[in-house]
Enzyme design. Sequence first.
Site, PDB file in Angstrom:
ATOM      1  N   ASP A   1       0.854  -1.178   0.000  1.00 35.18           N
ATOM      2  CA  ASP A   1       0.000   0.000   0.000  1.00 35.18           C
ATOM      3  C   ASP A   1       0.898   1.240   0.000  1.00 35.18           C
ATOM      4  O   ASP A   1       2.102   1.157   0.241  1.00 35.18           O
ATOM      5  CB  ASP A   1      -0.945  -0.025   1.211  1.00 35.18           C
ATOM      6  CG  ASP A   1      -2.190   0.815   0.971  1.00 35.18           C
ATOM      7  OD1 ASP A   1      -2.178   1.643   0.044  1.00 35.18           O
ATOM      8  OD2 ASP A   1      -3.175   0.648   1.715  1.00 35.18           O
TER       9      ASP A   1
ATOM     10  N   GLU B   1     -10.372   7.186   4.242  1.00 37.70           N
ATOM     11  CA  GLU B   1      -9.283   6.720   5.097  1.00 37.70           C
ATOM     12  C   GLU B   1      -9.271   7.444   6.449  1.00 37.70           C
ATOM     13  O   GLU B   1     -10.311   7.702   7.033  1.00 37.70           O
ATOM     14  CB  GLU B   1      -7.956   6.815   4.342  1.00 37.70           C
ATOM     15  CG  GLU B   1      -8.010   5.973   3.058  1.00 37.70           C
ATOM     16  CD  GLU B   1      -6.668   5.836   2.363  1.00 37.70           C
ATOM     17  OE1 GLU B   1      -5.662   5.625   3.037  1.00 37.70           O
ATOM     18  OE2 GLU B   1      -6.656   5.910   1.117  1.00 37.70           O
TER      19      GLU B   1
END
Length: 792
Positions: A312, A514
């Site tokens: 990621d 997020e």
Amino acid sequence: MRAILLATAAAMGLAGCTTVSSEARNTPRAASAPVSDEDARVADLVARMSLERKVAQLIQPQIGSFTAEDMERYRFGSYLNGGNRGPYGDEFAPASEWLRHADEMHVASVQPMEGDEPVIPTMWGTDAVHGHTNVVRATIFPHNVGLGATRDADLIRRIGEATAVEIEVTGIDWNFSPTVAVAQDDRWGRTYESYSEDPAIVAPLGAALVEGLQGRKGEADRLGAGHVIATAKHFFGDGGTDQGVDQGEVTGDIEALKAIHAAPYPAAIAAGVESVMASFNSINGRKMHGNKELLTDVLRGELGFDGLVVGDWNGHGQVAGCTNTDCPQSLLAGLDIYMVPDEWKGLHDTLVRQVRDGTIPMTVLDEAVSRVLRVKMRAGLLDEFVKPSDRPNAGEYELLGSREHRAIAREAVAKSQVLLKNDGVLPLAEGANILVAGSAADSIAQASGGWTLTWQGGLELDNNEHFPGATSIWKGLKDAAEAGGGSAVLSADGSYTDKPDVAVVVFGEEPYAEFAGDRKDLAFRDEEGLGLLRKFEAEGVPTVAVFLSGRPMWVNRELNAADAFVASWLPGSEGAGVADVLTGAVPATGKLGFSWPATCDYGPLNGPEGALFMVGYGRALTDTSPLRRLDENCDALLAHEGAEWFVNGRFADGVIATAGSTDLPDLRGSAAGVTAIGIDRNAQEDSREIAFAPGASLTIAQEGAGSGAYRIVYRVKRRPTQPVSLTVGDVTVDLTHPFSVAAEKDWREMVITGQCAAGLGDSLTFTSQGAFSFDIATITREEVAEGTDCSF
Ligand code: BGC
Ligand code: BGC
């Protein structure tokens, strides 16, 4: 995505140079290797690659951080666009520009190599997490939190198919989806990317999306026309962090954690998922990007995954002892591709050096490269070097947001609505005169949530012109009302001249993504919807509450005030699906995938204990049994959120602004070359326009200790002509470039973390060398995981 060979051969014959076969580019050895023998063919390619080109297969930069010349020189194995980047510097670039960019990079990646070195085409990965929503006009499907409520694997497979086709239109190969997180604490800002708190619900739905995106195992078109590579993410524990802190720490017995958070992976692997993304979180103190026991022994060993593991966003940089440009630990732990958005050059050089000096054994590098090549081979990328624009569905722009795809999305919206209360006002009576209220009613951005055109979604997009072809909830209701012989009026503030038969009030969370969506509790604070519901109650107008949110929240006040209440989640571009349920055209079948909190404090956040509504709850339209009056006490609402510095046009206690030595109460007034005036964003004077004379400075500070990253919602009308800076504690960050990029766009956010402003301090000082002005809507502080990048 794989091109049909015959069609390609024909195209070659006709168009000449649009395609170049690998046979033509590579030596006869590659051509003669049996296509059926994956391993032999991959081994042959790897054997002929230089160290530099092998390492490049593991480097994934983001667009805009490299040029076509860089691509030709380095031959990156893949690249991504990320949530805030579009091709050629334009987030809102038309689909044709995405395709042009795909072609440009593909062509650069397949230029002939010296000697015997094989040519390996690059591939492009994107976050089409609820449709191909980085691209204007794409169908925006409901986020997973809504899809989980449908429990409908076949529907989700069809969503995957439609999404894959839309991705192919723009020449992209690879999707970073599905998220198979099992969110356990709904304070987590990514709860909406999770289908359910129950792994038994998540697993089949994640697998269905994999099948839709990639095609089914054993079928001839798997990874072929109409399909792209899928990614199950984020392995593992993303939904299990303490207090729901994004990228945080997961603690507990490893087998118990696996039983929840790794549970969806066997199903995704059985469905043939070709890639898995490593998670940002740590488990029992160790970051997943450096955890060999879990990334290799469990994922590949125990679970039998044979595809590639992608990292990621700079996730490797968070491993103990690593930086973004130096992290052999991740490769050694089993990561194959480093997602390294900007610092790719440094990382490439370091990895090359580390293989040379033996820090990384060549066998480890070769295995990782082989896994990347194997996936490319399965996707048909190595058979024929077909330019993205010559592949199936590419450039067929009418497929982007096609009528057929929108119909699937509308079906998904209708099936995801969960009816929590209905005193009998639903279904809306045919012929009724409906008033539709709430600023969210006609906002496609708010209905779509984060990961929509931009990373955070919403804030910059509160104008439906960004969403051609989409239908807002208001528009869907209007069309349905008129088709049924009734009428509907939109009145955001609820005012009317003719008393309506019923009012539909649409309200909810503003978009986030997020960590920006992490919350300390689940109290829903915005009182716009509540005010409208109470106003109509007092006026004797029956109400239907439509609640847009990325998670269940404490809305007892709204549940009490409304006659019917629908959890609508984040439905996306096909608002007509909401009307389908409200009018009874489609039955209400949605069932909660998450338990709904009974109290507004910190629990219950998950599980049946004390939940107001349990997983599986959802009324039929015919169920008009009364809902008892709910407790409206909520200490969290009264307690001042210490983390809020400037919200709704007010400073929190202890926060002060000064220009020169003059105080600007609630960030208003004029002194020492700074002028701050109130302007409206969502509500009257909830924001400020701040003008600076050359050399002026404004300081905003909190007395006493605070902590956490700063999140500032801001807008820049005109680009600065002279330097502008922000001093955070004792570190100064240059804002000239970010402010130039932000200029003439709409509201956006900057997040200032310790990564660019070590220490963070307790004060913010904006200084402008020239005459300049910008706007601020909110300033808040929040905890983010260590290593989280600053963003603007
Ligand atoms: C997210 C991933 C995403 C990646 C690329 C990360 O911040 O955690 O889910 O795929 O960015 O945009
Ligand atoms: C990117 C996202 C990414 C995020 C991570 C953003 O700027 O656009 O793709 O997930 O940063 O912090």
